[in-house]
Each structure stands twice: as C-alpha cells, then as structure tokens.
Scaffold this motif. Structure first.
Motif, mmCIF file in Angstrom:
data_model
loop_
_atom_site.group_PDB
_atom_site.id
_atom_site.type_symbol
_atom_site.label_atom_id
_atom_site.label_comp_id
_atom_site.label_asym_id
_atom_site.label_seq_id
_atom_site.Cartn_x
_atom_site.Cartn_y
_atom_site.Cartn_z
ATOM 1 N N GLY A 55 0.969 -1.251 -0.007
ATOM 2 C CA GLY A 55 0.066 0.178 0.125
ATOM 3 C C GLY A 55 0.739 1.291 -0.071
ATOM 4 O O GLY A 55 2.248 1.178 -0.156
ATOM 5 N N ASN A 56 0.307 2.406 0.236
ATOM 6 C CA ASN A 56 0.832 3.875 0.302
ATOM 7 C C ASN A 56 0.092 4.605 1.382
ATOM 8 O O ASN A 56 -0.921 4.294 1.730
ATOM 9 N N ILE A 57 0.855 5.545 1.435
ATOM 10 C CA ILE A 57 0.173 6.726 2.522
ATOM 11 C C ILE A 57 -0.433 7.726 1.801
ATOM 12 O O ILE A 57 -1.121 8.559 2.468
ATOM 13 N N GLY A 58 -0.654 7.847 0.483
ATOM 14 C CA GLY A 58 -1.256 8.763 -0.342
ATOM 15 C C GLY A 58 -2.200 8.326 -1.433
ATOM 16 O O GLY A 58 -1.887 7.013 -1.432
ATOM 17 N N VAL A 59 -3.004 9.140 -1.789
ATOM 18 C CA VAL A 59 -3.801 8.615 -3.033
ATOM 19 C C VAL A 59 -2.726 9.023 -4.368
ATOM 20 O O VAL A 59 -1.662 9.715 -4.235
ATOM 21 N N GLY A 60 -3.086 8.202 -5.424
ATOM 22 C CA GLY A 60 -2.232 8.455 -6.731
ATOM 23 C C GLY A 60 -1.369 7.423 -6.728
ATOM 24 O O GLY A 60 -1.128 6.696 -5.984
ATOM 25 N N VAL A 162 3.359 -8.606 7.268
ATOM 26 C CA VAL A 162 4.361 -7.870 6.692
ATOM 27 C C VAL A 162 3.473 -6.409 5.868
ATOM 28 O O VAL A 162 2.400 -6.551 5.280
ATOM 29 N N GLU A 163 4.012 -5.468 6.276
ATOM 30 C CA GLU A 163 3.596 -4.245 5.653
ATOM 31 C C GLU A 163 4.615 -3.656 4.671
ATOM 32 O O GLU A 163 5.590 -3.413 5.190
ATOM 33 N N LEU A 164 4.560 -3.561 3.460
ATOM 34 C CA LEU A 164 5.179 -3.230 2.326
ATOM 35 C C LEU A 164 4.569 -1.652 2.003
ATOM 36 O O LEU A 164 3.519 -1.741 1.285
ATOM 37 N N VAL A 165 5.221 -0.749 2.154
ATOM 38 C CA VAL A 165 4.895 0.699 1.568
ATOM 39 C C VAL A 165 5.468 1.185 0.518
ATOM 40 O O VAL A 165 6.774 1.278 0.347
ATOM 41 N N VAL A 166 4.559 1.449 -0.541
ATOM 42 C CA VAL A 166 5.492 2.016 -1.939
ATOM 43 C C VAL A 166 5.310 3.534 -1.855
ATOM 44 O O VAL A 166 4.000 4.140 -1.568
ATOM 45 N N VAL A 167 6.486 4.175 -2.163
ATOM 46 C CA VAL A 167 6.315 5.715 -1.973
ATOM 47 C C VAL A 167 6.953 6.397 -3.342
ATOM 48 O O VAL A 167 8.182 5.903 -3.613
ATOM 49 N N ASP A 168 6.309 7.172 -3.841
ATOM 50 C CA ASP A 168 6.744 8.131 -4.960
ATOM 51 C C ASP A 168 6.508 9.501 -4.416
ATOM 52 O O ASP A 168 5.300 9.843 -4.469
ATOM 53 N N GLU A 169 7.559 10.028 -3.884
ATOM 54 C CA GLU A 169 7.385 11.264 -3.291
ATOM 55 C C GLU A 169 6.694 12.449 -4.019
ATOM 56 O O GLU A 169 6.081 13.075 -3.665
ATOM 57 N N ALA A 170 6.990 12.178 -5.408
ATOM 58 C CA ALA A 170 6.247 13.280 -6.351
ATOM 59 C C ALA A 170 4.783 13.174 -6.160
ATOM 60 O O ALA A 170 3.982 14.223 -6.698
ATOM 61 N N THR A 171 4.278 12.134 -5.726
ATOM 62 C CA THR A 171 2.747 12.062 -5.636
ATOM 63 C C THR A 171 2.183 12.579 -4.361
ATOM 64 O O THR A 171 0.975 12.724 -3.972
ATOM 65 N N SER A 188 4.606 9.947 9.300
ATOM 66 C CA SER A 188 5.163 9.379 10.433
ATOM 67 C C SER A 188 4.700 7.883 10.403
ATOM 68 O O SER A 188 5.140 6.886 11.019
ATOM 69 N N ARG A 189 3.464 7.517 9.425
ATOM 70 C CA ARG A 189 3.033 6.159 9.471
ATOM 71 C C ARG A 189 4.100 5.293 8.834
ATOM 72 O O ARG A 189 4.105 4.050 9.051
ATOM 73 N N LEU A 190 5.125 5.862 8.026
ATOM 74 C CA LEU A 190 5.968 5.136 7.263
ATOM 75 C C LEU A 190 6.800 4.388 8.340
ATOM 76 O O LEU A 190 7.532 3.216 7.961
ATOM 77 N N ALA A 191 7.078 4.944 9.634
ATOM 78 C CA ALA A 191 8.165 4.335 10.653
ATOM 79 C C ALA A 191 7.542 3.037 11.297
ATOM 80 O O ALA A 191 8.227 2.409 11.587
ATOM 81 N N GLN A 199 10.350 4.813 -5.119
ATOM 82 C CA GLN A 199 10.481 5.327 -6.593
ATOM 83 C C GLN A 199 10.898 6.797 -6.881
ATOM 84 O O GLN A 199 10.119 7.521 -6.337
ATOM 85 N N GLY A 200 12.259 6.746 -6.991
ATOM 86 C CA GLY A 200 12.669 8.010 -6.899
ATOM 87 C C GLY A 200 13.337 8.542 -5.743
ATOM 88 O O GLY A 200 13.068 7.740 -4.649
ATOM 89 N N ALA A 201 14.094 9.335 -5.496
ATOM 90 C CA ALA A 201 14.971 9.634 -4.183
ATOM 91 C C ALA A 201 13.730 10.341 -3.338
ATOM 92 O O ALA A 201 12.846 10.958 -3.550
ATOM 93 N N LEU A 202 14.068 10.033 -2.231
ATOM 94 C CA LEU A 202 13.507 10.486 -1.000
ATOM 95 C C LEU A 202 13.965 11.796 -0.377
ATOM 96 O O LEU A 202 15.356 11.692 0.023
ATOM 97 N N SER A 203 13.189 12.699 0.226
ATOM 98 C CA SER A 203 13.858 13.749 0.741
ATOM 99 C C SER A 203 14.405 13.413 2.076
ATOM 100 O O SER A 203 13.799 12.411 2.811
ATOM 101 N N ASP A 204 15.191 14.494 2.696
ATOM 102 C CA ASP A 204 15.461 14.194 4.069
ATOM 103 C C ASP A 204 14.544 13.971 4.883
ATOM 104 O O ASP A 204 14.540 13.353 5.813
ATOM 105 N N GLY A 205 13.328 14.830 4.757
ATOM 106 C CA GLY A 205 12.337 14.835 5.508
ATOM 107 C C GLY A 205 11.535 13.657 5.685
ATOM 108 O O GLY A 205 11.251 13.174 6.470
ATOM 109 N N LEU A 206 11.447 12.946 4.614
ATOM 110 C CA LEU A 206 10.509 11.737 4.444
ATOM 111 C C LEU A 206 11.386 10.587 4.819
ATOM 112 O O LEU A 206 10.987 9.589 5.639
ATOM 113 N N ARG A 207 12.615 10.774 4.679
ATOM 114 C CA ARG A 207 13.634 9.581 5.225
ATOM 115 C C ARG A 207 13.583 9.659 6.691
ATOM 116 O O ARG A 207 13.562 8.677 7.531
ATOM 117 N N ALA A 208 13.680 10.899 7.210
ATOM 118 C CA ALA A 208 13.726 10.813 8.604
ATOM 119 C C ALA A 208 12.266 10.669 9.431
ATOM 120 O O ALA A 208 12.237 9.902 10.303
#
Length: 337
Positions: A55-60, A162-171, A188-191, A199-208
């Motif tokens: 899943g993911n934390i956003g729509v799109g 197992v929870e696998l979260v797919v992230v494309d920060e552009a979305t 914060s749900r990512l933690a 997919q693509g680089a994560l910002s420092d904020g999202l990695r934190a």
C-alpha cells in the motif's frame, strides 16, 4: 484507490489551507479507527496463511500494481505459492467476492485486478471485504501459502505479517492529509512499516519520518511495445521513432508515462485522462496512419474497441536486492546456519 490529484494539492496555498480543519477531522477519525482495531474493540481477522499488504500513505499512482506483480514473481522464485486479494476499485463487485479470470471484464472486476490476473499467473480475488476475499481464495486454491493484499495498508480489519509501503514522493504533494492534500496517513506512518520501496529519491524529511525502516529503491522499466490486438507482435522504441504518435494514459500520474516515452526519444501528443477513466471508442479516435500508445492498465479496458494501431508498453518493477530476503525473514524468521 487512486484519483487524479487536484492542482491545489501540490502546494500549501490558500485553498488547501482552508481545508485543514477537515483534514484534521479526517486524520482524527482515521487514527481513532486504527486504535480501535489495535485495542481489540473492532475485530481483526487472521487468515490461516501469512498476509503481505502492499500500500501507500497517499492517493495517486505510486507503482503499487507493478510492485505487487514483482512480489508475486519473487515469492514464486523462492518456492512460495502466492495469491492476490484486492478491493476491485472501479469494478462492479459491490457485495460478496469474485475470482478474476485472466481475460476478465475490467468493468466488472476493475482494471488493476484484471491486469494482475493476466500477468501474475496466480489466483486473484476481489471483494470489499478483504478477509472474505482471502478466505474464498484459500478455499478455492488450497495450494496458496501466502496472500498479497493489494492496496491494503489502511484495511486494518485484515491482520498482516508484513507491511510493504510503496512511495513516490512526487505523488505526495504538500504532505497534508485529505482533503487539504493527498495523504491518507501522515508521513510518520512510514516508521511503522516493515519495509519501504521508493520510486525516485526521498527527501531528507521523508527519510527522517521513516526512521529505521529499510528503504529499497525501485524503478519501472519497459522494453518493446506490444500490439494491443495481438500481444505477441512487438515493436521496439527505435522502430516507433519517426511515426506520428499519440500517448494515452488514465493512471494516477499520466505525466510519468509520457516522460518515460519521451526519454526513449519519442515525440508524442499527450492525451491525459483521470485515473480509472471509463474509456469509450471516441477517446481512441486516430488520424489515418497515426499510432496510439498506452499503458497496460488502460489497455485492458480499451482492448474491445481499440484501433489496430494501438500499442501498450508493459513495465516491470526493478527492485534493489535484499527486499525479498527481508520479506521472507519477516514471514519465516531469520535464516538458520
């Protein structure tokens, strides 16, 4: 579930700011619902085989469907027998559950489940009640020893290993909750996930925000185009160059598909549509001699009425090494010496 993102989700402007009270209410209700499951006040259903939610934390569109297909192949290569359950967003299954045949009608079952059934070579069941869909799949296919819940992160009624979260920060736009922004849950749900595919680089904020959760990069790669009316007929991007090309996409991020085609050296006329758009023959009208390119997800809906010069571009998720090993460790425990 995905929608074409409103433009105001891309920044923290006045319109989005005005929706923050509703976003706070949405977040509070979603958090309360999750806590009720955690406290045992709402029933959590455990199926007799392990469940992996993707899943993911956003729509799109973040790449969940290609990720699910990658996971099926990776598990099968390790000797497992996976099955897929999905809500069947956009389909007509309102009550009960249904098995999705590889040549199923996307109007009935939803475009993504039909695409997965045609590609995954494993059982795919849809239903709004995911535990019921999983139980029905296991009853029909007792060989299945692991279930993948497509887009199941927020379906807390279904227990998961197992929870696998797919992230494309552009979305993720302005990083505000619905309806002020595109987030279903806070960063914060990512933690709390078991692993993240980025997919693509994560910002420092999202990695934190992800904290110690392992992050594995992935990308979507395509090869030759396949004629929609006969998928055995292929055409390389080089042979497409120089033709008058139209690119159609009714996905969460159509601009990503268009950019991928242009990165192949192709000059295209862009035709974006809303995600899960119900295409009609009029949407596919072409000038004589022109070619129409589309995603596989759109192709499953357009196949019955597509013109002859209509081609799809299959993509595969290429995931960094180690992700499947971590998933299996979560399912089976650390490997023994």
């Amino acid at each position: 579930m995905a929608h074409q993102a409103p433009r105001f989700w891309q920044k923290r402007g006045f319109f989005a700011l005005g929706l923050l009270p509703l976003a706070a209410l949405y977040g509070a209700l979603a958090g309360l619902r999750r806590r009720l499951y955690a406290w045992g006040l709402l029933q959590v259903v455990r199926l007799p085989v392990p469940v992996i939610v993707v899943g993911n934390i956003g729509v799109g569109g973040s790449g969940k469907t290609p990720t699910t297909l990658w996971l099926v192949e990776a598990l099968r290569a390790r000797g497992r027998h996976p099955g897929i359950i999905s809500r069947g967003y956009g389909g007509q299954i309102r009550e009960g559950v249904a098995a999705v045949p590889p040549d199923g009608d996307p109007v009935r079952f939803g475009d993504e489940p039909v695409l997965m059934a045609s590609r995954a070579r494993c059982p795919v069941f849809v239903g709004r009640d995911r535990p019921a869909a999983g139980a029905a799949l296991l009853a029909a296919h007792p060989e299945v020893d692991v279930l993948i819940a497509d887009d199941g992160l927020q379906h807390y009624r279904l227990a998961r290993q197992v929870e696998l979260v797919v992230v494309d920060e552009a979305t993720l736009g302005n990083l505000w909750r619905l309806p002020a922004g595109p987030l279903r849950e806070a960063p914060s749900r990512l933690a709390e996930a078991d692993l993240i595919l980025a997919q693509g680089a994560l910002s420092d904020g999202l990695r934190a925000a992800a904290g110690p959760v392992p992050v594995f990069p992935f990308r979507l790669e395509g090869g030759d185009f396949e004629r929609l009316g006969d998928r055995t007929e292929r055409c390389s991007p080089a042979r497409m160059a120089g033709r008058r090309l139209h690119a159609l996409a009714g996905i969460g991020r159509p601009e990503r598909f268009f950019s991928q085609l242009e990165s192949l050296g192709l000059s295209i006329e862009r035709r974006p549509f809303p995600d899960h758009h119900a295409f009609t023959p009029d949407d596919l009208v072409l000038p004589e001699g022109d070619v129409l390119l589309m995603t596989e997800k759109d192709g499953v809906k357009c196949a019955p009425f597509a013109p002859r010069e209509c081609w799809v571009w299959p993509v595969r998720a290429q995931v960094a090494p180690g992700a499947v090993d971590l998933i299996l460790e979560k399912l089976d425990g650390p490997p023994t010496a």
